[in-house]
Design an enzyme around this catalytic site. Structure first.
Site, PDB file in Angstrom:
ATOM      1  N   HIS A 498      18.368 -35.045   2.981  1.00  0.00           N
ATOM      2  CA  HIS A 498      17.268 -34.965   2.017  1.00  0.00           C
ATOM      3  C   HIS A 498      16.454 -33.678   2.208  1.00  0.00           C
ATOM      4  O   HIS A 498      16.247 -32.914   1.277  1.00  0.00           O
ATOM      5  CB  HIS A 498      16.368 -36.201   2.185  1.00  0.00           C
ATOM      6  CG  HIS A 498      15.175 -36.226   1.277  1.00  0.00           C
ATOM      7  ND1 HIS A 498      15.121 -36.983   0.136  1.00  0.00           N
ATOM      8  CD2 HIS A 498      13.990 -35.567   1.335  1.00  0.00           C
ATOM      9  CE1 HIS A 498      13.954 -36.794  -0.470  1.00  0.00           C
ATOM     10  NE2 HIS A 498      13.241 -35.946   0.243  1.00  0.00           N
ATOM     11  N   GLU A 499      16.031 -33.451   3.435  1.00  0.00           N
ATOM     12  CA  GLU A 499      15.184 -32.278   3.684  1.00  0.00           C
ATOM     13  C   GLU A 499      15.966 -30.977   3.498  1.00  0.00           C
ATOM     14  O   GLU A 499      15.404 -29.958   3.097  1.00  0.00           O
ATOM     15  CB  GLU A 499      14.541 -32.363   5.067  1.00  0.00           C
ATOM     16  CG  GLU A 499      13.544 -33.522   5.229  1.00  0.00           C
ATOM     17  CD  GLU A 499      12.455 -33.576   4.152  1.00  0.00           C
ATOM     18  OE1 GLU A 499      12.044 -32.519   3.645  1.00  0.00           O
ATOM     19  OE2 GLU A 499      12.035 -34.704   3.807  1.00  0.00           O
ATOM     20  N   HIS A 502      15.588 -29.994  -0.060  1.00  0.00           N
ATOM     21  CA  HIS A 502      14.349 -29.231  -0.312  1.00  0.00           C
ATOM     22  C   HIS A 502      14.518 -27.797   0.197  1.00  0.00           C
ATOM     23  O   HIS A 502      14.091 -26.838  -0.441  1.00  0.00           O
ATOM     24  CB  HIS A 502      13.175 -29.860   0.437  1.00  0.00           C
ATOM     25  CG  HIS A 502      12.636 -31.114  -0.180  1.00  0.00           C
ATOM     26  ND1 HIS A 502      12.265 -31.215  -1.502  1.00  0.00           N
ATOM     27  CD2 HIS A 502      12.361 -32.332   0.364  1.00  0.00           C
ATOM     28  CE1 HIS A 502      11.808 -32.433  -1.748  1.00  0.00           C
ATOM     29  NE2 HIS A 502      11.850 -33.138  -0.628  1.00  0.00           N
ATOM     30  N   HIS A 505      16.387 -25.638  -2.098  1.00  0.00           N
ATOM     31  CA  HIS A 505      15.572 -25.321  -3.276  1.00  0.00           C
ATOM     32  C   HIS A 505      14.726 -24.067  -2.993  1.00  0.00           C
ATOM     33  O   HIS A 505      14.501 -23.242  -3.866  1.00  0.00           O
ATOM     34  CB  HIS A 505      14.672 -26.524  -3.586  1.00  0.00           C
ATOM     35  CG  HIS A 505      14.232 -26.644  -5.004  1.00  0.00           C
ATOM     36  ND1 HIS A 505      13.457 -27.685  -5.449  1.00  0.00           N
ATOM     37  CD2 HIS A 505      14.431 -25.864  -6.080  1.00  0.00           C
ATOM     38  CE1 HIS A 505      13.213 -27.534  -6.737  1.00  0.00           C
ATOM     39  NE2 HIS A 505      13.790 -26.438  -7.147  1.00  0.00           N
TER      40      HIS A 505
HETATM   41 ZN    ZN Z   1      11.369 -35.138  -0.308  1.00  0.00          ZN
END
Ligand code: ZN
Length: 708
Positions: A498-499, A502, A505
């Protein structure tokens, strides 16, 4: 703390009350490492040179510098152009951004009392800083002139988007209002910030006041010895030695409800939680405060020209209107209720199996759910963890997937200074070996780190400022004993992916202007790339590569893995419904005009839940009105829906990619080009459609949540 991403871009927008600042220094001493760009590769922070006493003067200097820059943009004699106004604003505040990016991650990841003190001192100064810029009429007039002739300027797609965001930020702050109305906005902002702070203070006091005192240890049957010892310790701390104290949590649910065998006590604990803030038994009452906040927000929206607060808040989000956000939520309600019905049948059967005959009440749900979970998905965490060794998950799981999909590789380097010995640094390299950015990984839990997991940036990518991204991921994985391998939970495996979503991104950002760089996107979009990457963790080809026994190298047995995956989908009907109820309640409160604010909080709540179909006798909202901190004091007003909105995008995108061959470079290239590289340099729905070929549907979300 949510799994999050922190925003600290000083070029971005805030809407805040005015406060006077202190004397601002006119220079910075040369030994202050923030005075010039870092000499390290990619301007990586010189953590070995920072001193706590640098921060306040650097912030003060940085604010003054940016204010001077803005004033000279506003007062120049030349007619306004995109370059001499919008682009000049994008170039402003460089030093302030530099110090804030470091400071904000330090206050999250390596906090001490001195930093805490500085943070408190800074809050009103930061607020006043943006008022000083956004309520500058001369500056706004220049921006507005450019906006009015935007079609004739030959702007690129990104420039048009930057202009739009800049223009809207002035409007949203009240730049076009009369002096009198601007005064009204300032006063409303000031009142609201006080009331919101009061709400938060009350919540702390209420949590303390509502903790349940238990006289006898036998009433705590079902809790572990450690939990009972903690309850005894907490009681002692309140001068109630010999008794036991059960704390309530932020949410309506309370963790001890899964294991307390005494049903009457379960009910007491649940009611202590669910009825908090209602002034019961002479306790603190948050209802008047909530009504006042709702009232003032509705008034502010009206002065700013919006129908209501939700319309104001969502105008610059992906959903754009409260109706669109509401539709996503209400469309899910029937399917979720169906699932909740199945789940409650299972629980009722379990009640019978236990030889009892009572109905399924809200204080029973988690207790019997835990029994069903144990019967069906009993997983021995100790059996699973040896297959999830941190370094293997990172290198053979996360990095492996990112390489397959995007062609990038990670190369650890030891020459850069870090803020804690746990932090590791990696060069992130593209297919052709060129450097994309730097990635800092800070994975272990420690006392100086706040809870949860997040991504943050030390340097934001920008072609205008010639910056490549320097990104950090922080998690809270329990530290292994010295010399032992870090064997992590399946939840933490998911969080690593998940991280990294990010982080990508930020790393893949390929824009010119800081305002639209990386994760500076609407709140209902920002969790999309991260949630999207989570689902690789359970793909067979990926698992085969990383989930191997740390001693024998054996692959994780399929039966064990299937159980771990199924367990994640258990009780999703309940979890989704309690979330939907809270998210809809948020939208209902903030869709009121100032004339429609009700007198009775509880009645409004009950009627709203009934109206949207999300009222269920055994499944109360995750947060009820009187303690819904996200929306009254936490910055998520009208935005609690955003988590599910992002997840719907993520699920749809992942299903689309799987249908097109899964983890392939072709798929990765399109996702990188249309989503991850764009920041908010174009409308998020346009980016989505460019990737997907159509708008998303909720079908994949339902499957992801095990609801279909
Ligand atoms: Zn998040």
């Amino acid at each position: 703390m949510i799994l999050g991403v922190s925003f600290s871009c000083w070029s971005s927008i805030s809407n805040v009350a005015a406060v006077d600042g202190p004397e601002k220094p006119t220079t910075l001493p040369a030994e202050n490492p923030f005075a010039a760009p870092s000499p390290l590769p990619l301007h990586a922070p010189a953590f070995d040179k920072f001193r706590t006493d640098y921060f306040l003067p650097t912030f003060a200097f940085g604010m003054k510098q940016q204010l001077d820059e803005m004033n000279s943009i506003a007062s120049q004699a030349d007619a306004p152009t995109f370059e001499n106004t919008i682009e000049a604003m994008e170039r402003s505040g460089v030093l302030l951004t530099r110090v804030d990016n470091v400071f904000s991650n330090l206050t999250s990841a390596e906090k001490n009392e001195a930093l805490q003190k500085i943070e408190t001192e800074l809050a009103p100064l930061k607020a006043a800083h943006w008022d000083n810029i956004l309520l500058n009429r001369r500056l706004f007039q220049r921006v507005e002139k450019i906006w009015q002739k935007k079609e004739s300027l030959g702007l690129s797609e990104e420039q048009s988007e930057v202009l739009k965001q800049r223009y809207e930020s002035f409007l949203r702050a009240g730049a076009r209002l009369s002096d009198q109305d601007q005064g009204r906005i300032r006063s409303l902002n000031e009142q609201l910030s006080k009331l919101e702070t009061k709400f938060e203070e009350n919540l702390l006091a209420i949590a303390k006041e509502r903790a349940v005192v238990v006289d006898k240890a036998e009433d705590l049957d079902g809790l572990s010895a450690a939990e009972i010892a903690a309850a005894a310790e907490d009681a002692k701390g309140r001068g109630l030695a010999g008794k036991y104290l059960l704390q309530i949590s932020n949410t309506t649910r309370v963790p001890v409800l899964t294991s307390l065998n005494n049903r009457a006590l379960r009910r007491r604990v649940w009611e202590a939680s669910a009825d908090r803030g209602l002034g019961r038994n002479g306790g603190l009452d948050n209802r008047g405060l909530v009504l006042e906040i709702a009232q003032l927000r509705a008034e502010r929206a009206k002065v700013l020209g919006y129908d209501n607060h939700a319309a104001y808040k969502l105008q610059n989000q992906m959903a754009k209107t409260p109706a669109a956000a509401r539709k996503l939520l209400t469309d899910l309600v029937p399917g979720v209720l169906e699932r909740v019905k199945q789940e409650s049948r299972d629980l009722e059967a379990m009640i019978k199996e236990c030889g009892e005959s009572h109905e399924l009440a809200p204080w029973d749900w988690e207790y019997y759910a835990e029994k069903v979970r144990k019967a069906r998905f009993a997983i021995d965490e100790g059996a699973v963890r040896p297959y999830f060794e941190l370094d293997s998950v990172l290198k053979n799981g996360v990095f492996f997937t990112m390489n397959k999909l995007y062609g990038i590789s990670f190369r650890e380097r030891k020459d850069l200074p870090v803020y804690h010995a746990d932090v590791r640094v990696f060069d992130v390299l593209d297919r052709d070996g060129s450097q994309i950015g730097l990635f800092y990984a800070d994975y272990f839990k420690r006392d100086t780190k706040r809870g949860g997991a997040w991504m943050s940036s030390f340097v934001d990518q920008s072609k205008l400022l010639h910056e490549k991204p320097v990104i950090v991921n922080c998690l809270n994985i329990p530290r292994p004993a010295k010399g032992e391998p870090a064997l992590i939970s399946f939840d933490n495996v998911t969080t690593l992916f998940h991280e990294m979503g990010h982080a990508l991104h930020g790393l893949f950002s390929d824009v010119t202007y800081p305002t639209v760089s990386g994760t500076a996107t609407p709140r209902d979009f920002v969790e999309f790339p991260s949630t999207f990457e989570e689902d690789w963790a359970i793909q067979p080809e990926i698992l085969a590569n990383y989930a191997r026994h740390y001693q024998t190298g054996e692959r994780i047995p399929k039966a064990l893995l299937d159980k771990a995956i199924s367990a994640k989908k258990f009780n999703k009907g309940f979890e989704t419904l309690e979330y939907l109820a809270a998210a809809l309640l948020d939208l209902e409160w903030h869709s009121l005009t100032s004339e429609q604010i009700p007198a009775d909080v509880e009645l409004f709540e009950a009627e709203s839940l009934k109206k949207v179909g999300a009222g269920h006798p055994a499944v109360p909202p995750r947060y009820r009105t009187a303690y819904f901190a996200h929306i009254w004091s936490g910055g998520y007003s009208s935005s609690y829906y955003a988590y599910l909105w992002s997840e719907a995008l993520a699920a749809d995108a992942f299903a689309h990619m799987m249908a097109k061959g899964g983890c392939t470079p072709e798929n990765g290239n399109v996702f990188r080009k249309e989503i991850l590289s764009r920041g908010s340099s174009r409308d998020p729905m346009l980016s989505y459609k460019a990737f997907r070929g159509s708008e998303p549907t909720v079908d994949a979300l339902l499957i992801r949540r095990g609801l279909k």
